[in-house]
Write a protein that holds these residues in place. Structure first.
Motif, PDB file in Angstrom:
ATOM      1  N   TYR A 174      12.756  11.163  -8.111  1.00  0.00           N
ATOM      2  CA  TYR A 174      11.717  10.739  -7.169  1.00  0.00           C
ATOM      3  C   TYR A 174      11.617   9.214  -7.124  1.00  0.00           C
ATOM      4  O   TYR A 174      11.539   8.628  -6.038  1.00  0.00           O
ATOM      5  CB  TYR A 174      10.374  11.345  -7.589  1.00  0.00           C
ATOM      6  N   ILE A 175      11.635   8.573  -8.289  1.00  0.00           N
ATOM      7  CA  ILE A 175      11.541   7.115  -8.351  1.00  0.00           C
ATOM      8  C   ILE A 175      12.722   6.472  -7.637  1.00  0.00           C
ATOM      9  O   ILE A 175      12.553   5.543  -6.841  1.00  0.00           O
ATOM     10  CB  ILE A 175      11.470   6.644  -9.816  1.00  0.00           C
ATOM     11  N   ALA A 176      13.932   6.959  -7.904  1.00  0.00           N
ATOM     12  CA  ALA A 176      15.132   6.382  -7.284  1.00  0.00           C
ATOM     13  C   ALA A 176      15.075   6.527  -5.765  1.00  0.00           C
ATOM     14  O   ALA A 176      15.368   5.575  -5.029  1.00  0.00           O
ATOM     15  CB  ALA A 176      16.382   7.061  -7.845  1.00  0.00           C
ATOM     16  N   PHE A 177      14.687   7.714  -5.289  1.00  0.00           N
ATOM     17  CA  PHE A 177      14.643   7.969  -3.851  1.00  0.00           C
ATOM     18  C   PHE A 177      13.609   7.080  -3.167  1.00  0.00           C
ATOM     19  O   PHE A 177      13.885   6.442  -2.141  1.00  0.00           O
ATOM     20  CB  PHE A 177      14.331   9.446  -3.612  1.00  0.00           C
ATOM     21  N   GLN A 178      12.414   7.011  -3.734  1.00  0.00           N
ATOM     22  CA  GLN A 178      11.352   6.232  -3.099  1.00  0.00           C
ATOM     23  C   GLN A 178      11.597   4.729  -3.217  1.00  0.00           C
ATOM     24  O   GLN A 178      11.206   3.973  -2.319  1.00  0.00           O
ATOM     25  CB  GLN A 178       9.988   6.596  -3.704  1.00  0.00           C
ATOM     26  N   THR A 179      12.244   4.292  -4.286  1.00  0.00           N
ATOM     27  CA  THR A 179      12.586   2.866  -4.402  1.00  0.00           C
ATOM     28  C   THR A 179      13.531   2.465  -3.284  1.00  0.00           C
ATOM     29  O   THR A 179      13.365   1.405  -2.658  1.00  0.00           O
ATOM     30  CB  THR A 179      13.227   2.568  -5.771  1.00  0.00           C
ATOM     31  N   GLN A 180      14.521   3.303  -2.992  1.00  0.00           N
ATOM     32  CA  GLN A 180      15.439   3.026  -1.887  1.00  0.00           C
ATOM     33  C   GLN A 180      14.700   3.011  -0.551  1.00  0.00           C
ATOM     34  O   GLN A 180      14.990   2.191   0.325  1.00  0.00           O
ATOM     35  CB  GLN A 180      16.569   4.067  -1.866  1.00  0.00           C
ATOM     36  N   ASN A 181      13.735   3.916  -0.382  1.00  0.00           N
ATOM     37  CA  ASN A 181      12.947   3.937   0.846  1.00  0.00           C
ATOM     38  C   ASN A 181      12.153   2.645   1.019  1.00  0.00           C
ATOM     39  O   ASN A 181      12.073   2.085   2.120  1.00  0.00           O
ATOM     40  CB  ASN A 181      11.975   5.124   0.839  1.00  0.00           C
ATOM     41  N   ILE A 182      11.569   2.180  -0.061  1.00  0.00           N
ATOM     42  CA  ILE A 182      10.756   0.963  -0.005  1.00  0.00           C
ATOM     43  C   ILE A 182      11.630  -0.253   0.305  1.00  0.00           C
ATOM     44  O   ILE A 182      11.282  -1.090   1.148  1.00  0.00           O
ATOM     45  CB  ILE A 182       9.990   0.780  -1.329  1.00  0.00           C
TER      46      ILE A 182
ATOM     47  N   HIS B 236       0.830  -1.208   0.000  1.00  0.00           N
ATOM     48  CA  HIS B 236       0.000   0.000   0.000  1.00  0.00           C
ATOM     49  C   HIS B 236       0.866   1.261   0.000  1.00  0.00           C
ATOM     50  O   HIS B 236       0.471   2.286  -0.573  1.00  0.00           O
ATOM     51  CB  HIS B 236      -0.936  -0.006   1.205  1.00  0.00           C
ATOM     52  N   THR B 237       2.034   1.182   0.614  1.00  0.00           N
ATOM     53  CA  THR B 237       2.962   2.320   0.591  1.00  0.00           C
ATOM     54  C   THR B 237       3.388   2.626  -0.838  1.00  0.00           C
ATOM     55  O   THR B 237       3.441   3.798  -1.250  1.00  0.00           O
ATOM     56  CB  THR B 237       4.198   2.026   1.465  1.00  0.00           C
ATOM     57  N   ILE B 238       3.690   1.581  -1.613  1.00  0.00           N
ATOM     58  CA  ILE B 238       4.051   1.782  -3.023  1.00  0.00           C
ATOM     59  C   ILE B 238       2.912   2.485  -3.753  1.00  0.00           C
ATOM     60  O   ILE B 238       3.123   3.463  -4.492  1.00  0.00           O
ATOM     61  CB  ILE B 238       4.366   0.435  -3.699  1.00  0.00           C
ATOM     62  N   SER B 239       1.695   2.004  -3.531  1.00  0.00           N
ATOM     63  CA  SER B 239       0.525   2.591  -4.193  1.00  0.00           C
ATOM     64  C   SER B 239       0.372   4.068  -3.834  1.00  0.00           C
ATOM     65  O   SER B 239       0.196   4.924  -4.715  1.00  0.00           O
ATOM     66  CB  SER B 239      -0.727   1.814  -3.789  1.00  0.00           C
ATOM     67  N   VAL B 240       0.482   4.391  -2.554  1.00  0.00           N
ATOM     68  CA  VAL B 240       0.274   5.765  -2.094  1.00  0.00           C
ATOM     69  C   VAL B 240       1.404   6.689  -2.549  1.00  0.00           C
ATOM     70  O   VAL B 240       1.169   7.851  -2.898  1.00  0.00           O
ATOM     71  CB  VAL B 240       0.123   5.800  -0.562  1.00  0.00           C
ATOM     72  N   LEU B 241       2.648   6.181  -2.572  1.00  0.00           N
ATOM     73  CA  LEU B 241       3.770   7.019  -3.011  1.00  0.00           C
ATOM     74  C   LEU B 241       3.631   7.396  -4.485  1.00  0.00           C
ATOM     75  O   LEU B 241       4.036   8.487  -4.898  1.00  0.00           O
ATOM     76  CB  LEU B 241       5.097   6.291  -2.762  1.00  0.00           C
ATOM     77  N   GLY B 242       3.086   6.491  -5.285  1.00  0.00           N
ATOM     78  CA  GLY B 242       2.799   6.843  -6.678  1.00  0.00           C
ATOM     79  C   GLY B 242       1.776   7.959  -6.760  1.00  0.00           C
ATOM     80  O   GLY B 242       1.925   8.920  -7.523  1.00  0.00           O
ATOM     81  N   HIS B 243       0.741   7.861  -5.930  1.00  0.00           N
ATOM     82  CA  HIS B 243      -0.292   8.895  -5.915  1.00  0.00           C
ATOM     83  C   HIS B 243       0.235  10.203  -5.339  1.00  0.00           C
ATOM     84  O   HIS B 243      -0.234  11.278  -5.708  1.00  0.00           O
ATOM     85  CB  HIS B 243      -1.488   8.409  -5.100  1.00  0.00           C
ATOM     86  N   MET B 244       1.198  10.106  -4.410  1.00  0.00           N
ATOM     87  CA  MET B 244       1.740  11.324  -3.802  1.00  0.00           C
ATOM     88  C   MET B 244       2.371  12.223  -4.860  1.00  0.00           C
ATOM     89  O   MET B 244       2.250  13.449  -4.798  1.00  0.00           O
ATOM     90  CB  MET B 244       2.775  10.986  -2.726  1.00  0.00           C
ATOM     91  N   TRP B 245       3.050  11.620  -5.837  1.00  0.00           N
ATOM     92  CA  TRP B 245       3.614  12.424  -6.916  1.00  0.00           C
ATOM     93  C   TRP B 245       2.505  13.168  -7.657  1.00  0.00           C
ATOM     94  O   TRP B 245       2.659  14.328  -8.045  1.00  0.00           O
ATOM     95  CB  TRP B 245       4.393  11.538  -7.891  1.00  0.00           C
ATOM     96  N   THR B 246       1.361  12.527  -7.799  1.00  0.00           N
ATOM     97  CA  THR B 246       0.213  13.154  -8.461  1.00  0.00           C
ATOM     98  C   THR B 246      -0.337  14.302  -7.623  1.00  0.00           C
ATOM     99  O   THR B 246      -0.558  15.412  -8.120  1.00  0.00           O
ATOM    100  CB  THR B 246      -0.893  12.106  -8.695  1.00  0.00           C
ATOM    101  N   PHE B 247      -0.553  14.058  -6.327  1.00  0.00           N
ATOM    102  CA  PHE B 247      -1.185  15.060  -5.475  1.00  0.00           C
ATOM    103  C   PHE B 247      -0.265  16.237  -5.175  1.00  0.00           C
ATOM    104  O   PHE B 247      -0.736  17.361  -4.985  1.00  0.00           O
ATOM    105  CB  PHE B 247      -1.621  14.431  -4.146  1.00  0.00           C
ATOM    106  N   ARG B 248       1.049  15.978  -5.096  1.00  0.00           N
ATOM    107  CA  ARG B 248       1.999  17.010  -4.709  1.00  0.00           C
ATOM    108  C   ARG B 248       2.896  17.450  -5.857  1.00  0.00           C
ATOM    109  O   ARG B 248       3.946  18.051  -5.620  1.00  0.00           O
ATOM    110  CB  ARG B 248       2.882  16.484  -3.560  1.00  0.00           C
TER     111      ARG B 248
END
Length: 227
Positions: A210-218, A185-197
């Motif tokens: 953004y993708i590289a940073f969030q992939t490392q976070n996940i 669900h975190t992956i799903s929401v982080l994708g949407h976060m780029w949309t909302f923000r």
């Protein structure tokens, strides 16, 4: 402009699925129903994005689709039916993009990173469409709203399966099933976060950053919660 041509490449638009066959139609030819509903979806999605669902009329949708208002009502019963078909088609495009990423991953790329990248790119390229779903889902009847939410869960389930498969072969540390669902669900929401923000994020980061940073976070979440 149709969904499939709006900023990103996919195969020809996947026909709306889900419970679309339950939408009343006066036409018995199913192939024709799907063809006309594609026209209606392609016409409606941009009108809904530009004007909002409530300010868009069925007459405007019919005109943009190149059919008469009478013909429109042969394929749908209400404007809410059109909104459901739009939401269903958008989800189909997102699911198609993620499925393509899984196919590419079979050729040796990291499956999780590939799926995250493709999903985030789809969110980036379909930002207006995803915002439309979030803004207008409340306008749907309960029956269709439940199906839209089920579509969201189904897409999140793809991430769950990828994570579980990687853990099974030792490519990711094992985590508890509850945490596995949370990561998905975190992956799903982080994708949407780029949309909302995007109004802020796009001014400070490229989509690749953004993708590289969030992939490392996940991946870090998975390591930190290893059993």
């Amino acid at each position: 402009m149709s969904i499939q041509n709006r900023h990103f490449k996919v195969l020809p638009m996947v026909a709306p699925k889900g419970q679309a066959k339950e939408i009343p139609t006066l036409v018995k030819n199913q192939a024709l129903v799907e063809q006309r509903r594609r026209q209606i979806v392609d016409a409606a999605v941009n009108l809904f994005i530009q004007n909002g669902f409530h300010k868009t009329t069925t007459r405007q949708i019919a005109q943009a689709a190149g059919i008469s208002i009478g013909s429109l009502y042969e394929y749908i019963a209400t404007k809410e039916d059109v909104l459901y078909l739009v939401c269903d088609a958008i989800h189909a495009e997102i699911e198609h993009g993620v499925a393509e990423a899984l196919e590419r991953a079979k050729k040796g790329n990291n499956p999780l990173a590939e799926v995250i990248r493709e999903y985030f790119l789809v969110c980036h390229q379909m930002s207006d469409h995803i915002l439309l779903i979030y803004q207008e889902t409340q306008s749907l009847p309960d029956k269709w709203r439940r199906v839209v939410l089920e579509n969201e869960i189904r897409i999140t389930g793809i991430f769950t399966r990828v994570l579980a498969n990687l853990m099974a072969v030792g490519a990711l540390p094992r985590i508890a099933s509850r945490q596995l669902d949370l990561v998905a669900h975190t992956i799903s929401v982080l994708g949407h976060m780029w949309t909302f923000r995007r109004w802020f994020l796009a001014n400070h980061y490229s989509i690749d950053e953004y993708i590289a940073f969030q992939t490392q976070n996940i991946l870090g979440m998975c390591r930190e919660n290893a059993q």
